[in-house]
Write an enzyme that holds these catalytic residues in place. Sequence first.
Site, mmCIF file in Angstrom:
data_model
loop_
_atom_site.group_PDB
_atom_site.id
_atom_site.type_symbol
_atom_site.label_atom_id
_atom_site.label_comp_id
_atom_site.label_asym_id
_atom_site.label_seq_id
_atom_site.Cartn_x
_atom_site.Cartn_y
_atom_site.Cartn_z
ATOM 1 N N ASP A 34 0.830 -1.207 0.000
ATOM 2 C CA ASP A 34 0.000 0.000 0.000
ATOM 3 C C ASP A 34 0.863 1.255 0.000
ATOM 4 O OD1 ASP A 34 -2.282 1.483 0.009
ATOM 5 O OD2 ASP A 34 -2.800 1.133 2.107
ATOM 6 N N ARG A 38 0.163 7.649 -2.662
ATOM 7 C CA ARG A 38 0.664 8.728 -1.789
ATOM 8 C C ARG A 38 2.150 8.999 -2.029
ATOM 9 N NH1 ARG A 38 -1.470 6.015 3.369
ATOM 10 N NH2 ARG A 38 -1.888 4.408 1.822
ATOM 11 N N TRP A 39 2.884 7.937 -2.286
ATOM 12 C CA TRP A 39 4.317 8.096 -2.582
ATOM 13 C C TRP A 39 4.488 9.002 -3.806
ATOM 14 C CZ3 TRP A 39 7.183 6.893 -6.956
ATOM 15 C CH2 TRP A 39 8.573 6.948 -6.808
ATOM 16 N N HIS A 51 2.688 3.249 -8.927
ATOM 17 C CA HIS A 51 2.480 1.822 -9.211
ATOM 18 C C HIS A 51 3.687 1.248 -9.955
ATOM 19 C CE1 HIS A 51 -1.453 2.100 -7.610
ATOM 20 N NE2 HIS A 51 -1.984 2.789 -8.605
ATOM 21 N N GLU A 81 -12.286 -5.046 -5.129
ATOM 22 C CA GLU A 81 -12.842 -3.686 -4.960
ATOM 23 C C GLU A 81 -12.077 -2.652 -5.803
ATOM 24 O OE1 GLU A 81 -12.266 -5.747 -2.174
ATOM 25 O OE2 GLU A 81 -14.376 -6.276 -2.344
ATOM 26 N N ARG A 85 -11.812 1.982 -9.059
ATOM 27 C CA ARG A 85 -10.881 3.106 -9.340
ATOM 28 C C ARG A 85 -11.119 3.636 -10.754
ATOM 29 N NH1 ARG A 85 -5.268 2.265 -6.111
ATOM 30 N NH2 ARG A 85 -6.255 1.642 -4.172
ATOM 31 N N LEU A 145 10.968 -20.502 -4.165
ATOM 32 C CA LEU A 145 9.919 -19.633 -3.644
ATOM 33 C C LEU A 145 8.665 -19.653 -4.532
ATOM 34 C CD1 LEU A 145 9.180 -17.103 -1.716
ATOM 35 C CD2 LEU A 145 9.884 -15.742 -3.666
ATOM 36 N N GLU A 221 0.917 -13.473 12.426
ATOM 37 C CA GLU A 221 1.496 -12.308 13.086
ATOM 38 C C GLU A 221 1.350 -11.115 12.137
ATOM 39 O OE1 GLU A 221 2.660 -12.172 16.187
ATOM 40 O OE2 GLU A 221 2.095 -14.281 16.407
HETATM 41 C C1 FPP Z 1 -2.123 0.163 -3.254
HETATM 42 O O1 FPP Z 1 -1.616 1.450 -3.274
HETATM 43 C C2 FPP Z 1 -1.586 -0.565 -4.366
HETATM 44 C C3 FPP Z 1 -2.320 -1.186 -5.322
HETATM 45 C C4 FPP Z 1 -3.779 -1.201 -5.353
HETATM 46 C C5 FPP Z 1 -1.646 -1.836 -6.426
HETATM 47 C C6 FPP Z 1 -0.466 -2.618 -6.028
HETATM 48 C C7 FPP Z 1 0.319 -2.945 -7.206
HETATM 49 C C8 FPP Z 1 1.664 -2.926 -7.242
HETATM 50 C C9 FPP Z 1 2.511 -2.617 -6.090
HETATM 51 C C10 FPP Z 1 2.376 -3.318 -8.447
HETATM 52 C C11 FPP Z 1 2.014 -4.725 -8.781
HETATM 53 C C12 FPP Z 1 2.988 -5.361 -9.565
HETATM 54 C C13 FPP Z 1 2.782 -6.530 -10.170
HETATM 55 C C14 FPP Z 1 3.924 -7.181 -10.767
HETATM 56 C C15 FPP Z 1 1.466 -7.161 -10.262
HETATM 57 P P1 FPP Z 1 -2.630 2.661 -3.475
HETATM 58 O O2 FPP Z 1 -2.735 2.915 -4.925
HETATM 59 O O3 FPP Z 1 -3.909 2.351 -2.804
HETATM 60 O O4 FPP Z 1 -1.859 3.799 -2.746
HETATM 61 P P2 FPP Z 1 -2.528 4.977 -1.922
HETATM 62 O O5 FPP Z 1 -3.303 4.326 -0.802
HETATM 63 O O6 FPP Z 1 -1.347 5.747 -1.422
HETATM 64 O O7 FPP Z 1 -3.393 5.753 -2.850
#
Ligand code: FPP
Length: 254
Positions: A34, A38-39, A51, A81, A85, A145, A221
């Site tokens: 997550d 925001r990053w 992303h 869900e 977006r 893995l 955990e």
């Molecule tokens: C949540 O951050 C992240 C997601 C919904 C997408 C996660 C996907 C990746 C990390 C890349 C996936 C890579 C592969 C190879 C499938 P957010 O968008 O909700 O962030 P925010 O809460 O700061 O808005």
Amino acid sequence: MIKRLWAKLGKATLPSADSEAFDNVPRHVAIIMDGNGRWAKNRGLPRMAGHHSGMKTVKRITMAAERIGVKYLTLYAFSTENWKRPRAEVDFLMKLPEQFLEVELKDLMANNVQVRMMGYREDLPPHTLKAVEEAIERTAKNTGLVLNFALNYGSRKEMLEAIKEIAIDVKRGELAPEAIDDRLMHSRLLTSDIPDPDLLIRTSGELRLSNFMLWQLAYSELWFTDVYWPEFTEEHFHEAIQEYRRRARRYGGL
Ligand code: FPP
């Protein structure tokens, strides 16, 4: 390298065999990745940049998990869900698995990583599904893995589907209600062939489960960090592992 890693993990002496000899490393780590948005926002970048950067963290943490002998790594990449977006973001997220696998599959193969997917395939765009299925097929014989992507995954849907299946079996007279137990439920979930997570990590400071593996996390955990997923490093991962190794798991006992 292993010696340095082990020192970081706080073990005084290095085990004689390979990394799998490390004691008390979680067998299954699940991560809610997550904070991508925001990053990006903090840097004045579009959410997609977050992303994209998060995809690099996926590779970094997969390799880190492999090195210390984690057997299963489940990553929450897209929830049931997340379709809510904006269309452009959903389209972008649906392209990430193929982008990732196009670049990284060779390396995953070289590291004996087996790719799997946990989620509902029917709603995924054909191009996403094709890339994932191809990676699953090509890595099926790998014995290292297991990298399990939760893609179009939702825990309530998973449990409801399992309950429906069980109800049908009971209705048909093929299953006695008394035979419904933990093991039977486990056998009807998408994780029927993998153990429950030992450790759940969530990045970005949010303290919730967001419909992720609700059944399977019953005795896991939990470890939370404020760090956003794109900046989550191998050191952060080791911090979580180290904390896990210190905890006493009692499963409701003493
Ligand atoms: C949540 O951050 C992240 C997601 C919904 C997408 C996660 C996907 C990746 C990390 C890349 C996936 C890579 C592969 C190879 C499938 P957010 O968008 O909700 O962030 P925010 O809460 O700061 O808005």
